[in-house]
Design an enzyme around this catalytic site. Sequence first.
Site, mmCIF file in Angstrom:
data_model
loop_
_atom_site.group_PDB
_atom_site.id
_atom_site.type_symbol
_atom_site.label_atom_id
_atom_site.label_comp_id
_atom_site.label_asym_id
_atom_site.label_seq_id
_atom_site.Cartn_x
_atom_site.Cartn_y
_atom_site.Cartn_z
ATOM 1 N N HIS A 64 -83.991 -93.781 66.248
ATOM 2 C CA HIS A 64 -83.844 -93.291 67.620
ATOM 3 C C HIS A 64 -84.565 -91.945 67.614
ATOM 4 O O HIS A 64 -84.026 -90.949 67.112
ATOM 5 C CB HIS A 64 -82.372 -93.075 68.003
ATOM 6 C CG HIS A 64 -81.493 -94.274 67.785
ATOM 7 N ND1 HIS A 64 -81.408 -95.317 68.670
ATOM 8 C CD2 HIS A 64 -80.660 -94.590 66.771
ATOM 9 C CE1 HIS A 64 -80.553 -96.227 68.224
ATOM 10 N NE2 HIS A 64 -80.089 -95.815 67.065
ATOM 11 N N GLU A 98 -70.567 -100.761 62.593
ATOM 12 C CA GLU A 98 -70.751 -99.430 61.998
ATOM 13 C C GLU A 98 -69.398 -98.728 61.897
ATOM 14 O O GLU A 98 -69.178 -97.908 61.009
ATOM 15 C CB GLU A 98 -71.717 -98.604 62.867
ATOM 16 C CG GLU A 98 -72.025 -97.221 62.317
ATOM 17 C CD GLU A 98 -73.022 -96.438 63.169
ATOM 18 O OE1 GLU A 98 -73.415 -96.952 64.239
ATOM 19 O OE2 GLU A 98 -73.402 -95.331 62.763
ATOM 20 N N HIS A 111 -85.163 -98.646 61.583
ATOM 21 C CA HIS A 111 -84.223 -98.270 62.649
ATOM 22 C C HIS A 111 -84.331 -96.780 62.956
ATOM 23 O O HIS A 111 -83.916 -95.937 62.164
ATOM 24 C CB HIS A 111 -82.795 -98.614 62.229
ATOM 25 C CG HIS A 111 -81.793 -98.457 63.334
ATOM 26 N ND1 HIS A 111 -81.743 -99.306 64.417
ATOM 27 C CD2 HIS A 111 -80.812 -97.540 63.538
ATOM 28 C CE1 HIS A 111 -80.771 -98.936 65.233
ATOM 29 N NE2 HIS A 111 -80.184 -97.858 64.728
ATOM 30 N N TYR A 128 -82.860 -97.298 74.115
ATOM 31 C CA TYR A 128 -81.977 -97.611 75.246
ATOM 32 C C TYR A 128 -81.954 -96.507 76.294
ATOM 33 O O TYR A 128 -81.131 -96.517 77.204
ATOM 34 C CB TYR A 128 -80.551 -97.927 74.765
ATOM 35 C CG TYR A 128 -79.898 -96.856 73.920
ATOM 36 C CD1 TYR A 128 -79.172 -95.821 74.505
ATOM 37 C CD2 TYR A 128 -79.999 -96.879 72.539
ATOM 38 C CE1 TYR A 128 -78.570 -94.839 73.738
ATOM 39 C CE2 TYR A 128 -79.398 -95.908 71.759
ATOM 40 C CZ TYR A 128 -78.680 -94.890 72.364
ATOM 41 O OH TYR A 128 -78.095 -93.909 71.588
ATOM 42 N N HIS A 162 -77.431 -103.506 72.117
ATOM 43 C CA HIS A 162 -77.005 -102.236 71.518
ATOM 44 C C HIS A 162 -75.898 -102.465 70.515
ATOM 45 O O HIS A 162 -75.953 -101.989 69.373
ATOM 46 C CB HIS A 162 -76.558 -101.216 72.569
ATOM 47 C CG HIS A 162 -76.075 -99.952 71.931
ATOM 48 N ND1 HIS A 162 -74.776 -99.796 71.478
ATOM 49 C CD2 HIS A 162 -76.716 -98.808 71.595
ATOM 50 C CE1 HIS A 162 -74.655 -98.613 70.909
ATOM 51 N NE2 HIS A 162 -75.816 -97.994 70.969
ATOM 52 N N ARG A 218 -71.243 -88.445 68.774
ATOM 53 C CA ARG A 218 -71.868 -89.155 69.888
ATOM 54 C C ARG A 218 -71.860 -88.305 71.159
ATOM 55 O O ARG A 218 -72.818 -88.341 71.941
ATOM 56 C CB ARG A 218 -71.164 -90.499 70.119
ATOM 57 C CG ARG A 218 -71.972 -91.432 71.001
ATOM 58 C CD ARG A 218 -71.270 -92.757 71.218
ATOM 59 N NE ARG A 218 -70.114 -92.628 72.095
ATOM 60 C CZ ARG A 218 -69.565 -93.645 72.775
ATOM 61 N NH1 ARG A 218 -70.056 -94.862 72.635
ATOM 62 N NH2 ARG A 218 -68.523 -93.467 73.551
ATOM 63 N N ASP A 263 -82.515 -93.807 61.444
ATOM 64 C CA ASP A 263 -81.492 -93.790 62.487
ATOM 65 C C ASP A 263 -81.269 -92.404 63.104
ATOM 66 O O ASP A 263 -81.961 -92.014 64.018
ATOM 67 C CB ASP A 263 -80.190 -94.370 61.920
ATOM 68 C CG ASP A 263 -79.142 -94.619 62.990
ATOM 69 O OD1 ASP A 263 -79.487 -94.549 64.193
ATOM 70 O OD2 ASP A 263 -77.979 -94.895 62.634
ATOM 71 N N HIS A 268 -76.773 -103.017 66.495
ATOM 72 C CA HIS A 268 -75.823 -102.273 65.668
ATOM 73 C C HIS A 268 -74.630 -103.187 65.404
ATOM 74 O O HIS A 268 -74.088 -103.782 66.335
ATOM 75 C CB HIS A 268 -75.310 -101.029 66.412
ATOM 76 C CG HIS A 268 -76.353 -99.982 66.683
ATOM 77 N ND1 HIS A 268 -76.726 -99.613 67.946
ATOM 78 C CD2 HIS A 268 -77.082 -99.205 65.845
ATOM 79 C CE1 HIS A 268 -77.634 -98.643 67.891
ATOM 80 N NE2 HIS A 268 -77.875 -98.382 66.628
ATOM 81 N N HIS A 312 -76.682 -101.341 60.060
ATOM 82 C CA HIS A 312 -75.480 -100.774 59.439
ATOM 83 C C HIS A 312 -74.691 -101.857 58.698
ATOM 84 O O HIS A 312 -74.614 -101.847 57.491
ATOM 85 C CB HIS A 312 -74.576 -100.031 60.433
ATOM 86 C CG HIS A 312 -75.249 -98.890 61.107
ATOM 87 N ND1 HIS A 312 -75.770 -97.821 60.423
ATOM 88 C CD2 HIS A 312 -75.513 -98.649 62.411
ATOM 89 C CE1 HIS A 312 -76.325 -96.962 61.278
ATOM 90 N NE2 HIS A 312 -76.188 -97.452 62.502
#
Length: 441
Positions: free
Chosen positions: A59, A231, A57, A119, A201, A80, A316, A228, A265
């Site tokens: 990104h 989480e 995993h 994404y 997602h 985020r 991640d 995901h 997660h």
Amino acid sequence: MPSWWCENAWLPPGRVAARVLVTVTDLRITSIETDVDAPSTAERLKGLVIPGLANTHSHAFHRALRGRTQSARGDFWTWRDQMYAVANRLDPENYLALARATYAEMALAGITCVGEFHYMHHQPGGVRYPDPNAMGDALIEAAAQVGVRLTLLDACYLAGGIGEPLLPSQQRFSDGDAAGWAQRVDEIAGAAHVRIGAAIHSVRAVPADQLGDVADWARTRAVPLHFHLSEQRAENDACVERYGVTPTRLLADSGALGAATVAVHATHLTADDIALLASNLTGVCLCPTTERDLADGIGPAGALAAAGVALSVGTDGQSVIDLFEEARGIELDERLATYVRGTFTAGALLDSMTVAGHRALGWSDAGQLAVGMRADLVAVDLTSRRTAGGGGTAETVVFAASASDVTDVVVDGTVVVKDREHVRLGDVGAALQSAIDAVTR
Ligand SMILES: [Zn+2]
């Protein structure tokens, strides 16, 4: 025929053998001999040679956040916001440079296969690029230039939360609906080093009535489906409030669980959730350094394993890229949560980093040093200041080594890292610096 002679090697079903000669034909291992002298034609690998590591995993662009999100109080949601600020500066050109440098850091850490949960599809605001898959293509090209395999887990992302519209910063993630997502993903051009998989997602980002469309797309094509899962407690609360069931149950009822499915997660699960994942043969990818970094909590790794769920690991958020740290994190976090040592053996954790991770990414022919498997070899130094004295064991590698102890990496029979240097790309630190400068200045 190229061959490598390994001082020691980790062979299935879980033992260290000495003086191992691995012969390769057309990307695959064609013979393994133990306790033999090194032929003059073989490349020598010192230390303990383990199979290639699978980063289940990733990104890639989160690498630009390292060190930049640690200075204030907050939680997943405040992090985020910082992540979105970088996300909205990406374009196909700077994304290629950033992903190339990030995957190169991964290759240097022994990672031979990356699962990129992708994404970042469109331009800021949601306008399509002239090539609607320009961003995914940048990731495919980055992996090719680095010399690692890639599973592009193209993620459907349609909503800003359960029952909520997209935020402006999320517009570029969306294809409008699951049908639009599927149409675009069907147009991605493959390559020998790439598998295309699907992702939801999260139940936050895909409405319940469209979860099944994504699941059907993946099932029809027999490709991996990742999402995901739980989480955050807030996700569970919102899901129960809107749909009356947990995210795991909602995904199960939508047909999204199965043997090719991986939940990422899986931190806040009920006992029923764990039973559902297990009975559907669904795997779980744990990302311990990210879960620590984002104050997510500790997932039920021991309970999942006891139920028979296959565990893999991912970097991640890229706060570090070190699968040894992720793998031992499964066991060490379990110790903190249960006050018991030794739920996971070093051999089981090595399997999570290698064969289980590759299976989770759709490469069932990789992750073991065995005849017929892809020739991925990772040499781990047993004489560094971290590993010296521990002995040539799985325990030393899993519990003491770091990514910096990886000296040599072979992917599909090609040398990608030699003596701690990326053969093709050279100075990866400089590449990371310039790629991150381009999206943060
Ligand atoms: Zn993620």
